[in-house]
Structure formats: C-alpha cells, structure tokens
Write a protein that holds these residues in place. Structure first.
Motif, PDB file in Angstrom:
ATOM      1  N   HIS A  88     -12.163  -4.354  14.598  1.00  0.00           N
ATOM      2  CA  HIS A  88     -13.607  -4.284  14.394  1.00  0.00           C
ATOM      3  C   HIS A  88     -14.292  -5.232  15.382  1.00  0.00           C
ATOM      4  O   HIS A  88     -13.661  -6.117  15.933  1.00  0.00           O
ATOM      5  N   GLU A 114     -14.962   1.838  13.574  1.00  0.00           N
ATOM      6  CA  GLU A 114     -15.182   0.464  14.025  1.00  0.00           C
ATOM      7  C   GLU A 114     -16.424  -0.091  13.344  1.00  0.00           C
ATOM      8  O   GLU A 114     -17.505   0.472  13.449  1.00  0.00           O
ATOM      9  N   LYS A 115     -16.230  -1.201  12.627  1.00  0.00           N
ATOM     10  CA  LYS A 115     -17.353  -1.815  11.915  1.00  0.00           C
ATOM     11  C   LYS A 115     -17.740  -3.119  12.609  1.00  0.00           C
ATOM     12  O   LYS A 115     -17.042  -3.564  13.519  1.00  0.00           O
ATOM     13  N   ASN A 142      -9.581  -0.338   8.970  1.00  0.00           N
ATOM     14  CA  ASN A 142     -10.406   0.319   9.975  1.00  0.00           C
ATOM     15  C   ASN A 142     -10.710   1.762   9.594  1.00  0.00           C
ATOM     16  O   ASN A 142     -11.832   2.235   9.738  1.00  0.00           O
TER      17      ASN A 142
END
Ligand code: ATR
Length: 264
Positions: free
Chosen positions: A227, A203-204, A199
């Motif tokens: 995520h 936040e993806k 991470n």
C-alpha cells in the motif's frame, strides 16, 4: 525581543522550538520560541501574559487544544468548527485562537499528491487532532468517514460535532480505501493496530499522524502489503509554517534542512 511558546503536558517531546527557532534565525527575526510544561491552572496566566504583551504568540498542544478556548476572546472559523486551538495571537487587543492543524493535514495530503475525493476513509482515534482531520477530509469531498476509537463515548462526542461520520467499535473491521492513524499507538515500538492490512488487489493509502518513529508498525505493515504510506512529518511542518506566517507575517522556506532538523 518577541517571545513565543508552545504549551502542553507532556511537552519534552515537542520539536516545535527546533523548527520555529530555525526559521527565526534564517529570517533574522528578533524573537525566541520556547516550550513550557503547564497545568490547567496555568492556562489563564499564559493568556494574561499574552494580553500584557509579555508573550507574542502561543502554540497549544495535547491535552489543552480544547480547554484553552474558554480563556480566549475570539476564535477563527477553523477553531470554531473543530473546537480546537493550536495557535494563539493578539489582534486589536483581543486574544484570538486559531487552528492550523486543518491546513497542516490538508497541505500534507496535497504534498503527497493523494486524491481523497470519493474515498472511504477509516479514521483511527477520536483525540485532540481528530476533529481537524475530519474537517479537512470533508473539504476533500471524501465519500465516507468511519471513526474507530478505543473509547466509544469519545467517538460519539465527535459525531455530535460532525453528524455525517460513521462509528465502528475498536477492533471491528470495515472496508476502506484510506486509513489514518490519529491515535498515539505507534509511538512505542511494540504498538500494533489491528485492522485489515491485506491488499486484496487494491492499493490503499495509509497515513500516520506520528512522525517519530518515522515508520510505525501501522505503516510498516501497510508497506509490506504494497500500500502507499505517508508519515506525519509534513503535517507537523505545515501546521508550524501556518503559525509562523501568522505571527511573523512572512512565509518561511520548507527546504531539505527543515526536514532533516525534524528527522535528526
Ligand atoms: P486526548 O485523547 O487526551 O486528546 P490524544 O493524544 O490527542 O489525547 O489522543 C490519543 C488517542 O489515542 C485517543 O484516540 C486514544 O483513545 P481513547 O480515546 O480510547 O483514549 C488513542 N489511544 C491512546 N492509547 C491507546 C491504546 N493503547 N489503544 C487504543 N487507542 C489508544
């Protein structure tokens, strides 16, 4: 009764008949939708049957989305741009190939309320669905598209169509905001994709085209690292929705029942 088909090889796994027949019944349409396993030699015959009116519409899946093109009279802009056809219909005696995977992906992303503008996207896979995803990503005005495929030559082929994509080698790591799995890795329980799931305070968004299983190791690993994740169910439903609308000239409903049919 109008007849519709989904063709591919293998085809057993296809949930398109379930979905289309649900909408056909719901809308009291006199039609049936079946799946048919075909070989390359059968493709011309299928198109001949469309010409004669024995079949009204065809969905095409792996591995024929590109190969079918040589048998068709016309292509819509979407299939020309991606060299990929998943929906066929007859218009004024011409057999037309169209691509609803682009809209399927686009609507699924909108449905998940993700904003991809200016994002750095890592796209895993350079197979059948990848050109449609690249095309849709461009429409979302992403900042960068990085393709990573086990067979490098296939990624290079894709770059010939879309010169703005970047390529990295399978197993090579890179920085990204969004990771999309467009490989078939994840269909089996032990399949694992080796990318950076950490991470690192950011936040993806992880998107998997696979919807069965509902949560691949790719999505599980992403979730563990806090995520956002999304599987391919809405893309599958929206691409079918687009095809249905073209063939039957009406927009079927996407309700809870539709989603549970696919998830059953
Ligand atoms: P096709 O490539 O025949 O159109 P597809 O299902 O649309 O089939 O695509 C399969 C994708 O999953 C490809 O990107 C494939 O990589 P290759 O081009 O190297 O074949 C990828 N894929 C399938 N099995 C894989 C594996 N074990 N490891 C890595 N990638 C895999």
């Amino acid at each position: 009764m109008n007849k519709y088909l989904v063709i591919g090889n293998p085809i057993d796994h296809s949930l398109s008949p379930k979905l289309h027949n649900y909408w056909i019944n719901q809308n009291k349409i006199d039609a049936e939708y079946k799946k048919l396993m075909v070989n390359s030699e059968n493709l011309k015959d299928i198109i001949d049957r469309l010409k004669k009116g024995e079949i009204t519409g065809v969905n095409v899946t792996v591995p024929y989305k590109n190969e079918i093109i040589k048998h068709l009279d016309n292509l819509t802009k979407e299939s020309q741009e991606t060299f990929s056809v998943n929906t066929i219909f007859k218009k004024e005696d011409k057999i037309v190939g169209h691509n609803t995977d682009i809209a399927g992906f686009e609507l699924a992303i909108r449905h998940s309320k993700q904003n991809l503008k200016n994002k750095k996207v890592l796209l895993l896979g350079a197979g059948g669905v990848s050109p449609s995803i690249v095309f849709a990503l461009k429409k979302f005005e992403v900042n960068e598209i990085i393709i990573c495929n086990r067979t490098l030559s296939k990624a290079k082929e894709l770059k010939k169509k879309f010169n703005y994509i970047k390529i990295i080698e399978w197993g090579e790591q890179c920085d990204f905001d969004v990771a999309i799995n467009a490989t078939s890795l994840g269909l089996k329980e032990n399949d694992f994709i080796n990318i950076n799931y950490n991470n690192e305070g950011k936040e993806k968004f992880f998107y998997d085209v696979i919807y069965n299983p509902k949560e691949t190791n790719f999505l599980k690993q992403a979730k563990k690292n806090f995520h956002r994740t999304e599987n391919g169910i809405m893309m599958f439903i929206y691409q079918a929705h687009q095809a249905f609308t073209i063939w039957h000239n009406l927009m079927p409903e996407i309700d809870e029942n539709v989603i549970s049919i696919i998830n059953d």
